[in-house]
Design an enzyme around this catalytic site. Structure first.
Site, PDB file in Angstrom:
ATOM      1  N   GLU A  16       0.825  -1.211   0.000  1.00 53.95           N
ATOM      2  CA  GLU A  16       0.000   0.000   0.000  1.00 53.95           C
ATOM      3  C   GLU A  16       0.860   1.262   0.000  1.00 53.95           C
ATOM      4  O   GLU A  16       0.532   2.254  -0.642  1.00 53.95           O
ATOM      5  CB  GLU A  16      -0.911   0.040   1.240  1.00 53.95           C
ATOM      6  CG  GLU A  16      -1.948  -1.072   1.321  1.00 53.95           C
ATOM      7  CD  GLU A  16      -1.425  -2.329   2.020  1.00 53.95           C
ATOM      8  OE1 GLU A  16      -0.191  -2.556   2.023  1.00 53.95           O
ATOM      9  OE2 GLU A  16      -2.252  -3.091   2.549  1.00 53.95           O
ATOM     10  N   LEU A  17       1.970   1.210   0.731  1.00 57.30           N
ATOM     11  CA  LEU A  17       2.810   2.415   0.831  1.00 57.30           C
ATOM     12  C   LEU A  17       3.477   2.730  -0.503  1.00 57.30           C
ATOM     13  O   LEU A  17       3.596   3.882  -0.897  1.00 57.30           O
ATOM     14  CB  LEU A  17       3.876   2.246   1.918  1.00 57.30           C
ATOM     15  CG  LEU A  17       4.755   3.482   2.136  1.00 57.30           C
ATOM     16  CD1 LEU A  17       3.924   4.655   2.635  1.00 57.30           C
ATOM     17  CD2 LEU A  17       5.885   3.195   3.118  1.00 57.30           C
ATOM     18  N   ILE A 446      21.943  -0.028 -20.175  1.00 56.73           N
ATOM     19  CA  ILE A 446      22.242  -1.151 -19.285  1.00 56.73           C
ATOM     20  C   ILE A 446      21.285  -2.321 -19.470  1.00 56.73           C
ATOM     21  O   ILE A 446      21.489  -3.402 -18.930  1.00 56.73           O
ATOM     22  CB  ILE A 446      22.289  -0.660 -17.823  1.00 56.73           C
ATOM     23  CG1 ILE A 446      23.261   0.513 -17.685  1.00 56.73           C
ATOM     24  CG2 ILE A 446      22.709  -1.742 -16.852  1.00 56.73           C
ATOM     25  CD1 ILE A 446      24.678   0.230 -18.173  1.00 56.73           C
ATOM     26  N   SER A 448      17.347  -2.527 -19.463  1.00 54.70           N
ATOM     27  CA  SER A 448      15.898  -2.361 -19.449  1.00 54.70           C
ATOM     28  C   SER A 448      15.494  -0.972 -19.893  1.00 54.70           C
ATOM     29  O   SER A 448      16.219   0.006 -19.687  1.00 54.70           O
ATOM     30  CB  SER A 448      15.358  -2.631 -18.048  1.00 54.70           C
ATOM     31  OG  SER A 448      15.920  -1.737 -17.131  1.00 54.70           O
ATOM     32  N   CYS A 531      10.148  -2.339  -4.346  1.00 54.61           N
ATOM     33  CA  CYS A 531      10.153  -3.615  -3.637  1.00 54.61           C
ATOM     34  C   CYS A 531      10.605  -4.708  -4.582  1.00 54.61           C
ATOM     35  O   CYS A 531      10.434  -4.594  -5.785  1.00 54.61           O
ATOM     36  CB  CYS A 531       8.741  -3.957  -3.174  1.00 54.61           C
ATOM     37  SG  CYS A 531       8.073  -2.753  -2.049  1.00 54.61           S
ATOM     38  N   HIS A 656      27.779  -5.637 -15.490  1.00 54.43           N
ATOM     39  CA  HIS A 656      27.309  -4.355 -14.970  1.00 54.43           C
ATOM     40  C   HIS A 656      27.178  -4.451 -13.453  1.00 54.43           C
ATOM     41  O   HIS A 656      26.746  -5.465 -12.931  1.00 54.43           O
ATOM     42  CB  HIS A 656      25.956  -3.991 -15.593  1.00 54.43           C
ATOM     43  CG  HIS A 656      25.239  -2.919 -14.840  1.00 54.43           C
ATOM     44  ND1 HIS A 656      25.659  -1.605 -14.872  1.00 54.43           N
ATOM     45  CD2 HIS A 656      24.179  -2.960 -14.008  1.00 54.43           C
ATOM     46  CE1 HIS A 656      24.862  -0.893 -14.091  1.00 54.43           C
ATOM     47  NE2 HIS A 656      23.961  -1.691 -13.555  1.00 54.43           N
ATOM     48  N   CYS A 658      26.154  -1.919  -9.835  1.00 54.52           N
ATOM     49  CA  CYS A 658      25.702  -0.609  -9.364  1.00 54.52           C
ATOM     50  C   CYS A 658      25.960  -0.444  -7.870  1.00 54.52           C
ATOM     51  O   CYS A 658      26.223  -1.413  -7.172  1.00 54.52           O
ATOM     52  CB  CYS A 658      24.256  -0.358  -9.695  1.00 54.52           C
ATOM     53  SG  CYS A 658      23.234  -1.791  -9.946  1.00 54.52           S
ATOM     54  N   HIS A 709      18.411   6.820 -11.057  1.00 52.53           N
ATOM     55  CA  HIS A 709      17.523   6.627  -9.902  1.00 52.53           C
ATOM     56  C   HIS A 709      16.686   7.856  -9.614  1.00 52.53           C
ATOM     57  O   HIS A 709      15.904   7.873  -8.683  1.00 52.53           O
ATOM     58  CB  HIS A 709      18.333   6.214  -8.670  1.00 52.53           C
ATOM     59  CG  HIS A 709      19.117   4.968  -8.915  1.00 52.53           C
ATOM     60  ND1 HIS A 709      20.414   4.996  -9.384  1.00 52.53           N
ATOM     61  CD2 HIS A 709      18.781   3.674  -8.810  1.00 52.53           C
ATOM     62  CE1 HIS A 709      20.832   3.757  -9.552  1.00 52.53           C
ATOM     63  NE2 HIS A 709      19.872   2.939  -9.209  1.00 52.53           N
TER      64      HIS A 709
HETATM   65  N1  GLN Z   1      20.057  -5.263 -17.019  1.00 55.65           N
HETATM   66  C1  GLN Z   1      19.390  -4.795 -15.855  1.00 55.65           C
HETATM   67  C2  GLN Z   1      18.479  -3.636 -16.204  1.00 55.65           C
HETATM   68  O1  GLN Z   1      18.819  -2.860 -17.022  1.00 55.65           O
HETATM   69  C3  GLN Z   1      20.361  -4.352 -14.796  1.00 55.65           C
HETATM   70  C4  GLN Z   1      19.680  -3.852 -13.570  1.00 55.65           C
HETATM   71  C5  GLN Z   1      20.583  -3.642 -12.361  1.00 55.65           C
HETATM   72  O2  GLN Z   1      21.737  -3.452 -12.459  1.00 55.65           O
HETATM   73  N2  GLN Z   1      20.037  -3.622 -11.191  1.00 55.65           N
HETATM   74  O3  GLN Z   1      17.417  -3.471 -15.662  1.00 55.65           O
HETATM   75 ZN    ZN Z   2      22.546  -1.355 -12.127  1.00 56.51          ZN
END
Ligand code: GLN
Ligand code: ZN
Length: 773
Positions: A16-17, A446, A448, A531, A656, A658, A709
């Site tokens: 819900e949040l 990256i 998506s 989430c 990759h 992060c 982000h």
């Molecule tokens: N390939 C993934 C994407 O682009 C990588 C996501 C991630 O690093 N958390 O969503």
């Molecule tokens: Zn990433």
């Protein structure tokens, strides 16, 4: 014997949040409505915990975004760039709060978000406190008081929870040179003391100060800070009962500090640091004191049912030495890291009764805590609940669903050769240069692209049967083709198919592998409103068939440009799943590594020339104690290499990562030997690149040039600045241009605008560099 809880999931059993926050950010609901949802979740959580029969129930474990950010606001640690948002009106506090969490770009404002990083070795992210040399703290937000009062009005006297002052400081970052953040303690403590005094005056009996820093390698100065902090708190608050919670590991060399703190109770994590118990029970000073010992016996971080026999052994030992009154029972850590409620898993075709019977989620864990505290006071061996529990534990131990000899044999016969590419990077680079014909500063993303409601709806409709597989695939293919056209038009060099068919980068693979099961509602907060629903690895892992080849091959067939294959690496799959606890993590990682390897080889066969194996989670798997790193890194790197090394030299392997600080593991990152690594560096203004420069990182690298982000659209200029910074430390032939992570959480308009600027930046850079040459 008191039973208690350290913290409860706060997103709501139906998320819900998440939904309310996102609506609020989109301007669809107002702050009152958001607060109403938040309040309801808190009330439900308190109610649930009360009904479970716990003696002490936490408050202020709730957060609208992040509890470390809450602490920064409590202490007025608000970085300068947000000061223009402080106007003294409490109804603006939320704007400030979300600006710090997410950045703002509106009404002529353009302020970046705070940095985000993983909370210890979990997949939860907190916002990193920022400290300056003459850092001042003063009480700003009264959230902890408000939530305590709120519960009180509901008739529940809670135990307010705060991040302890020493852990808070140690989690922060010095934004300028010339001071040590731990020296800020004396400035910070008056805020804590003032808050604690107010809580005490409003009737609080217990408070919980979380000091998970107690399980880290601490300097002498840090240790002294702990002593000093709790001495000062005690002096100011002689009567308030203080519980200091350590979790996520054993106390080890911090044991004597922990036991000597002038507090009323110490919490220890027995699921990850069982050796701490006998040590404390042999510590004369502790034993001779009146302090209570809180035993974290129920694992706050997994979904497996507690083994009552094991837990009761601990409880019994503690009672023998300390007496019943000085023993408390609790989950090992906050239940923030567990999904909400197993009872919501009603679909037997997703989670069978047999497997469900091995599990416990947050709500069930509460009952385990109260059951254990009751059992401990009886002759439990004949108690029905104990017998039931032991039956479930035995059934898991012996289940034939779990063990597959062929998988175990394949892992056992891995040889050194399986970890190695045909030739060293230098050789591969030359071959790839010739075969792939990429320009200087190749651009890519990256993986998506924005997951629109429409795309999500497609997957949902497939699942519910509203869409046939054929229609679904046609629609996904349309999405892929239109994203390819769009990337081509933009001028990106290495395209992606967009991951429209994927719900989540780990879940997607788990669904295609055997040995995994899924939940329908097992959501766990990752950051803010985000989430994840971690798969559960319960048995030996195998790949029954190709998982991604169809989509990648389709995408490549529809573009003249290179399209990257996109996989999740073994360490990340392991790290972001709930993992079986009946075999070493390494064994599970190798099983997954072999499955991914088969997929990589199949992609190559299907004509895919560039394959990315994401390992964003490699760093968060690091043990919290440094001496344990080498062992972990060795098998983690091996698991990645196992997955990547089955292809020819001309196939370019990307990885990759992060949110990683790379300095201390750069040799392992190099040992992964990916041809190209793309990393997150934009939030820290390329600071992270220093590690690559100092180490002389040999392979190609794409330091993210903008922070995905945040919805903020970066300008061409700022990306050029970052790229030029990068060029100072990376040879130009090795530099890639890309955002710092996948774009699935973003919206299309900002994505298009940002990538357009990114490509312009790459082009300008190419021009200026070729002019120089
Ligand atoms: N390939 C993934 C994407 O682009 C990588 C996501 C991630 O690093 N958390 O969503
Ligand atoms: Zn990433």
């Amino acid at each position: 014997m008191l039973s208690h809880n350290l913290g409860y999931p706060r997103v709501g059993s139906q998320r819900e949040l998440k939904k309310a926050s996102e609506q609020f950010w989109a301007g669809k609901i107002d702050r009152d409505e958001l607060q109403k949802v938040a309040r309801k979740i808190r009330h439900q959580n308190w109610e649930t915990q009360k009904n479970a029969g716990l003696d002490l129930i936490p408050s202020n474990d709730f957060s609208l975004y992040d509890h470390v950010l809450d602490t920064s606001l409590m202490a007025g640690a608000i970085p300068e760039r947000y000061h223009q948002l402080i106007d003294g009106k409490s109804n603006r506090e939320l704007d400030l709060y979300y600006a710090m969490a997410r950045g703002v770009q509106r009404d002529g404002l353009d302020i970046k978000a705070m940095e985000m990083t993983k909370w210890f070795d979990t997949n939860y992210h907190y916002l990193v406190p920022e400290f300056v040399k003459d850092q001042k703290f003063s009480r700003y937000s009264d959230k902890v008081i408000i939530e305590f009062e709120d519960a009180l009005h509901k008739g529940i006297l809670t135990k307010p929870v705060l991040v302890g002052p020493v852990t808070y400081l140690l989690l922060g970052k010095e934004k300028e040179a010339g001071f040590d953040k731990i020296d800020l303690l004396d400035n910070l403590l008056p805020v804590y003391i003032s808050v604690l005094k107010e809580l005490a005056s409003r009737g609080a009996e217990w408070v919980q100060l979380d000091e998970p820093a107690l399980v880290l390698d601490l300097t002498n100065k840090d240790k002294l800070a702990l002593q000093s902090a709790y001495a000062q708190i005690r002096e100011a608050l002689p009567k308030l009962k203080i519980l200091v919670a350590s979790y996520f590991g054993a106390l080890e060399d911090n044991l004597s500090i922990a036991t000597s703190l002038n507090i009323d109770a110490l919490h220890i994590d027995l699921t990850r640091g069982a050796e701490t118990l006998p040590q404390i029970l042999a510590d004369e000073a502790f034993v001779n004191s009146t302090k209570k010992l809180s035993l974290g016996v129920v694992d706050g971080r997994n979904i497996w049912k507690n083994d009552f026999a094991k837990s009761l052994e601990f409880v019994k030992k503690a009672i023998e030495v300390l007496g019943e009154n000085r023993v408390m029972i609790a989950p090992s850590s906050s239940l923030l890291h567990s999904p909400h409620d197993l009872d919501l898993e009603k679909n037997e075709s997703v989670l069978t009764q047999e497997i469900k019977n091995w599990m416990a989620f947050a709500k069930q864990k509460l009952s385990e805590v109260t059951a254990l505290s009751q059992l401990a006071q009886t002759d439990w061996t004949t108690d029905q609940s104990f017998i039931e529990n032991q039956k479930a534990i035995a059934s898991r131990r012996t289940s034939t669903l779990i063990h597959k000899p062929e998988v175990k044999n394949r892992v056992a016969s891995i040889s050194q050769h399986d970890f190695e590419r045909q030739n060293a990077f230098q050789v591969r680079q030359t071959i790839q240069l010739e075969k792939l014909k990429l320009p200087l500063f190749p651009s890519t993303t990256i993986g998506s692209f924005p997951q629109t409601d429409e795309v999500r709806q497609l997957r949902a409709n497939l699942k519910s049967g509203k869409l046939t597989l054929e229609d679904y695939e046609t629609r996904i293919k349309e999405e892929i083709v239109s994203s390819l056209r769009w990337q081509e038009e933009l001028g990106i060099d290495v395209l992606v198919h967009g991951e429209f068919e994927r719900n989540d980068m780990v879940e997607y693979f788990g669904e295609s592998l055997s040995g995994f099961v899924f939940t329908q509602n097992g959501w766990v907060q990752s950051y803010g409103s985000r989430c994840v629903k971690p798969p559960v690895i319960f048995g030996d892992v195998e790949r029954p068939g190709a998982m991604t080849v169809k989509w990648s091959a389709f995408a490549q067939a529809n573009s003249e440009k290179l399209v990257k294959g996109m996989l999740t690496g073994p360490v990340t799959i392991l790290q972001w799943s709930f993992v079986r606890d009946d075999q070493p993590r390494k064994d599970t990682a190798f099983q997954i590594g072999l499955a991914i390897r088969d997929e990589v080889v199949d992609l190559e066969k299907a004509g895919i020339k560039v394959i990315q194996i994401d390992e964003p989670a490699i760093r968060e798997g690091l043990p919290l104690r440094k001496y344990a790193w080498r062992n972990y890194l060795t098998w983690a790197v091996d698991a990645f290499r196992l997955s990547a090394a089955g292809v020819a030299d001309q196939t370019q392997i990307h990885t990759h990562m992060c949110y990683s600080e790379f300095n201390d593991i750069i040799d392992s990152i190099a040992a992964m030997d990916a041809d190209v690594i793309t990393i997150e560096t934009s939030r820290s203004q390329m600071e992270l690149l220093d590690a690559f420069a100092n180490f002389n990182y040999p392979n190609e690298i794409g330091p993210g040039v903008y922070d995905i982000h945040s919805p903020r659209v970066p300008t061409v200029d700022e990306m050029i600045v970052l790229l030029e910074k990068a060029l100072k430390v990376i040879p130009s032939r090795n530099l890639w241009v890309n955002p710092d992570c996948g774009l699935k959480t973003r919206k299309w308009p900002e994505t298009e605008a940002a990538l357009r600027n990114m490509i312009t930046a790459a082009n300008l850079l190419r021009e200026s560099v070729s002019v120089e040459q």
